[in-house]
Design an enzyme around this catalytic site. Structure first.
Site, PDB file in Angstrom:
ATOM      1  NE  ARG A  18      -4.592  30.752  31.198  1.00 42.83           N
ATOM      2  CZ  ARG A  18      -3.520  31.256  30.575  1.00 42.83           C
ATOM      3  NH1 ARG A  18      -2.670  30.479  29.943  1.00 42.83           N
ATOM      4  NH2 ARG A  18      -3.260  32.534  30.612  1.00 42.83           N
ATOM      5  CB  SER A  78     -10.063  33.219  34.482  1.00 41.48           C
ATOM      6  OG  SER A  78      -9.356  34.416  34.681  1.00 41.48           O
ATOM      7  CD  GLU A  99      -8.503  29.849  32.645  1.00 40.56           C
ATOM      8  OE1 GLU A  99      -8.747  30.781  31.848  1.00 40.56           O
ATOM      9  OE2 GLU A  99      -7.660  29.933  33.552  1.00 40.56           O
TER      10      GLU A  99
HETATM   11  C1  LIG Z   1      -7.137  33.957  42.702  1.00 39.58           C
HETATM   12  C2  LIG Z   1      -6.744  33.099  41.524  1.00 39.58           C
HETATM   13  C3  LIG Z   1      -6.001  33.653  40.497  1.00 39.58           C
HETATM   14  C4  LIG Z   1      -5.636  32.880  39.394  1.00 39.58           C
HETATM   15  N1  LIG Z   1      -4.896  33.444  38.383  1.00 39.58           N
HETATM   16  C5  LIG Z   1      -4.517  32.707  37.327  1.00 39.58           C
HETATM   17  C6  LIG Z   1      -3.731  33.268  36.272  1.00 39.58           C
HETATM   18  O1  LIG Z   1      -3.350  34.441  36.283  1.00 39.58           O
HETATM   19  N2  LIG Z   1      -3.389  32.480  35.225  1.00 39.58           N
HETATM   20  C7  LIG Z   1      -3.769  31.161  35.157  1.00 39.58           C
HETATM   21  O2  LIG Z   1      -3.406  30.476  34.185  1.00 39.58           O
HETATM   22  N3  LIG Z   1      -4.523  30.597  36.132  1.00 39.58           N
HETATM   23  C8  LIG Z   1      -4.895  31.325  37.191  1.00 39.58           C
HETATM   24  N4  LIG Z   1      -5.654  30.765  38.203  1.00 39.58           N
HETATM   25  C9  LIG Z   1      -6.075  29.359  38.092  1.00 39.58           C
HETATM   26  C10 LIG Z   1      -5.084  28.374  38.746  1.00 39.58           C
HETATM   27  O3  LIG Z   1      -4.243  29.050  39.640  1.00 39.58           O
HETATM   28  C11 LIG Z   1      -4.220  27.670  37.680  1.00 39.58           C
HETATM   29  O4  LIG Z   1      -5.016  26.984  36.722  1.00 39.58           O
HETATM   30  C12 LIG Z   1      -3.247  26.663  38.312  1.00 39.58           C
HETATM   31  O5  LIG Z   1      -2.404  26.144  37.321  1.00 39.58           O
HETATM   32  C13 LIG Z   1      -4.007  25.526  38.999  1.00 39.58           C
HETATM   33  O6  LIG Z   1      -3.066  24.749  39.705  1.00 39.58           O
HETATM   34  P1  LIG Z   1      -3.583  23.648  40.735  1.00 39.58           P
HETATM   35  O7  LIG Z   1      -2.385  22.936  41.246  1.00 39.58           O
HETATM   36  O8  LIG Z   1      -4.471  24.257  41.733  1.00 39.58           O
HETATM   37  O9  LIG Z   1      -4.373  22.691  39.746  1.00 39.58           O
HETATM   38  P2  LIG Z   1      -5.806  21.982  39.984  1.00 39.58           P
HETATM   39  O10 LIG Z   1      -6.861  23.033  39.950  1.00 39.58           O
HETATM   40  O11 LIG Z   1      -5.755  21.124  41.178  1.00 39.58           O
HETATM   41  O12 LIG Z   1      -5.895  21.078  38.682  1.00 39.58           O
HETATM   42  C14 LIG Z   1      -6.057  21.659  37.408  1.00 39.58           C
HETATM   43  C15 LIG Z   1      -5.924  20.558  36.359  1.00 39.58           C
HETATM   44  O13 LIG Z   1      -4.595  20.050  36.393  1.00 39.58           O
HETATM   45  C16 LIG Z   1      -4.612  18.635  36.498  1.00 39.58           C
HETATM   46  N5  LIG Z   1      -3.423  18.226  37.259  1.00 39.58           N
HETATM   47  C17 LIG Z   1      -2.971  18.756  38.437  1.00 39.58           C
HETATM   48  N6  LIG Z   1      -1.829  18.148  38.806  1.00 39.58           N
HETATM   49  C18 LIG Z   1      -1.569  17.201  37.879  1.00 39.58           C
HETATM   50  C19 LIG Z   1      -0.539  16.230  37.706  1.00 39.58           C
HETATM   51  N7  LIG Z   1       0.485  16.109  38.571  1.00 39.58           N
HETATM   52  N8  LIG Z   1      -0.590  15.389  36.630  1.00 39.58           N
HETATM   53  C20 LIG Z   1      -1.607  15.490  35.732  1.00 39.58           C
HETATM   54  N9  LIG Z   1      -2.605  16.403  35.825  1.00 39.58           N
HETATM   55  C21 LIG Z   1      -2.590  17.252  36.882  1.00 39.58           C
HETATM   56  C22 LIG Z   1      -5.892  18.319  37.241  1.00 39.58           C
HETATM   57  O14 LIG Z   1      -6.290  16.979  36.983  1.00 39.58           O
HETATM   58  C23 LIG Z   1      -6.841  19.360  36.644  1.00 39.58           C
HETATM   59  O15 LIG Z   1      -7.346  18.893  35.398  1.00 39.58           O
HETATM   60  C24 LIG Z   1      -6.029  31.515  39.311  1.00 39.58           C
HETATM   61  C25 LIG Z   1      -6.783  30.961  40.373  1.00 39.58           C
HETATM   62  C26 LIG Z   1      -7.132  31.736  41.456  1.00 39.58           C
HETATM   63  C27 LIG Z   1      -7.919  31.114  42.566  1.00 39.58           C
END
Ligand SMILES: Cc1cc2nc3c(=O)[nH]c(=O)nc-3n(C[C@H](O)[C@H](O)[C@H](O)COP(=O)(O)OP(=O)(O)OC[C@H]3O[C@@H](n4cnc5c(N)ncnc54)[C@H](O)[C@@H]3O)c2cc1C
Length: 310
Positions: A177, A227, A297
């Site tokens: 992660r 998570s 996480e």
């Molecule tokens: C219902 C639910 C289920 C989920 N299930 C899973 C799962 O099964 N597995 C899993 O791994 N995660 C899961 N997640 C967590 C989430 O979906 C992941 O971590 C996903 O990758 C987050 O993407 P985001 O675009 O929303 O990132 P954000 O939450 O907006 O950002 C996360 C991090 O990425 C960085 N970031 C984002 N974009 C960029 C960019 N372009 N350049 C540099 N840094 C960047 C941000 O600065 C931050 O540090 C779940 C979340 C929810 C709500």
């Protein structure tokens, strides 16, 4: 705080693609978060490069937010400029057969693209909400597969450099992660993913199977960030929290989900402080009961006071 003179330069560079004192709660899946000093949604690479240059020149911190599915944003908000890459949505097949997706492509668009063309390999991401930038930065995944297994290269831009750079998988340091070693302020612009030729039916069937598994085990109808804690080696954070008797535990409007103990739900009026206190309680009780210190996480973002650090 951003000085008025710098605000004016940001306006000159970005026009209506920058706004000030913008509440972030609607940019986070937990529906929590105070204001960003500025929220910028650059329309193209030129605007993004200009924005990063201005931030570097004036010492204004910047933070890239994807879709906020893994971020807990502080009640007091975020210093500096929050950048969203919503306009970066190009999605295509490369001549070599990879799928190239810009950082703002959503998990749903990427899944649809692969299903329609019968491309296998990315089905695991169908239920991981977010955009490609967030996926890469988080090394998002499920038990059997994660982003590091399918990324061929990323393209990033580092503040101070004129051009973006492509970094091959062999030079990327993924861990559970997380993507380590991203230079400070670097922005992921795009990624190439490895896929295999299959059929639409087969890819759709695998997507449907994985989504059904998830629907049965996760609370998908309440605001959460997925998570909250990383799974410790050889165990599951959810199992440890449940075994410690904390399922359903509440602080203010935040509740450890009765469905999945590694999810914290915003039951309506939770604050970031509520969530942080609940996280601290889970860490404390699990450490006492099981001798394991749970590591967050979820990325905690913004202005915190010392009592809020987990
Ligand atoms: C219902 C639910 C289920 C989920 N299930 C899973 C799962 O099964 N597995 C899993 O791994 N995660 C899961 N997640 C967590 C989430 O979906 C992941 O971590 C996903 O990758 C987050 O993407 P985001 O675009 O929303 O990132 P954000 O939450 O907006 O950002 C996360 C991090 O990425 C960085 N970031 C984002 N974009 C960029 C960019 N372009 N350049 C540099 N840094 C960047 C941000 O600065 C931050 O540090 C779940 C979340 C929810 C709500």
């Amino acid at each position: 705080m951003i000085a008025n003179s710098v605000k004016q330069q940001l306006r000159d560079a970005l026009g209506d693609a920058v706004a000030f004192d913008v509440p972030l709660s609607r940019h986070s899946s937990l529906r929590i978060g105070g204001p960003a000093d500025a929220l910028a949604t650059p329309r193209d690479r030129r605007e993004l490069a200009r924005l990063l240059a201005l931030c570097a020149e004036h010492g204004v911190p910047s933070f890239v937010l994807g879709r906020g599915f893994n971020c807990l944003i502080a009640d007091a908000g975020v210093d500096g400029v929050v950048i969203k890459l919503d306009a970066f949505r190009a999605l295509e097949r490369t001549p070599e057969g990879a799928v190239r997706a810009e950082a703002g492509v959503t998990h749903a668009s990427l899944t649809r693209f692969c299903v329609e063309r019968g491309l296998a390999g990315l089905e695991f991401g169908a239920g991981i909400p977010g955009v490609v930038g967030g996926w890469i930065a988080m090394n998002a995944g499920i038990g059997t597969r994660e982003v590091r297994d399918v990324v061929l290269e990323i393209e990033r831009i580092v503040p101070g450099q004129q051009e973006s750079e492509r970094v091959p998988r062999s030079a990327l340091h993924f861990e559970y992660r997380a993507l380590l070693g991203l230079p400070a302020g670097a922005v992921i612009l795009a990624a190439n993913f490895e896929v295999e030729e299959s059929t639409s039916e087969a890819v759709r069937a695998e997507v449907d199977r994985l989504l059904a598994l998830r629907a049965g085990s996760q609370p998908l109808n309440v605001p959460s960030c997925g998570s909250v804690f990383k799974n410790p080696e050889g165990d599951y954070a959810g199992r440890l929290i449940e075994a410690a008797g904390l399922k359903g535990e509440r602080v203010g409007g935040a509740q450890i989900s009765p469905v999945h103990a590694n999810f914290i739900a915003n039951t309506g009026n939770a604050t970031a402080t509520d969530v942080l206190q609940l996280m601290a309680r889970a860490q404390e009780v699990v450490e006492k009961e099981a001798g394991v210190r749970l590591e967050p996480e979820v990325r905690v973002v913004g202005r915190l006071d010392d009592r809020e650090r987990v």
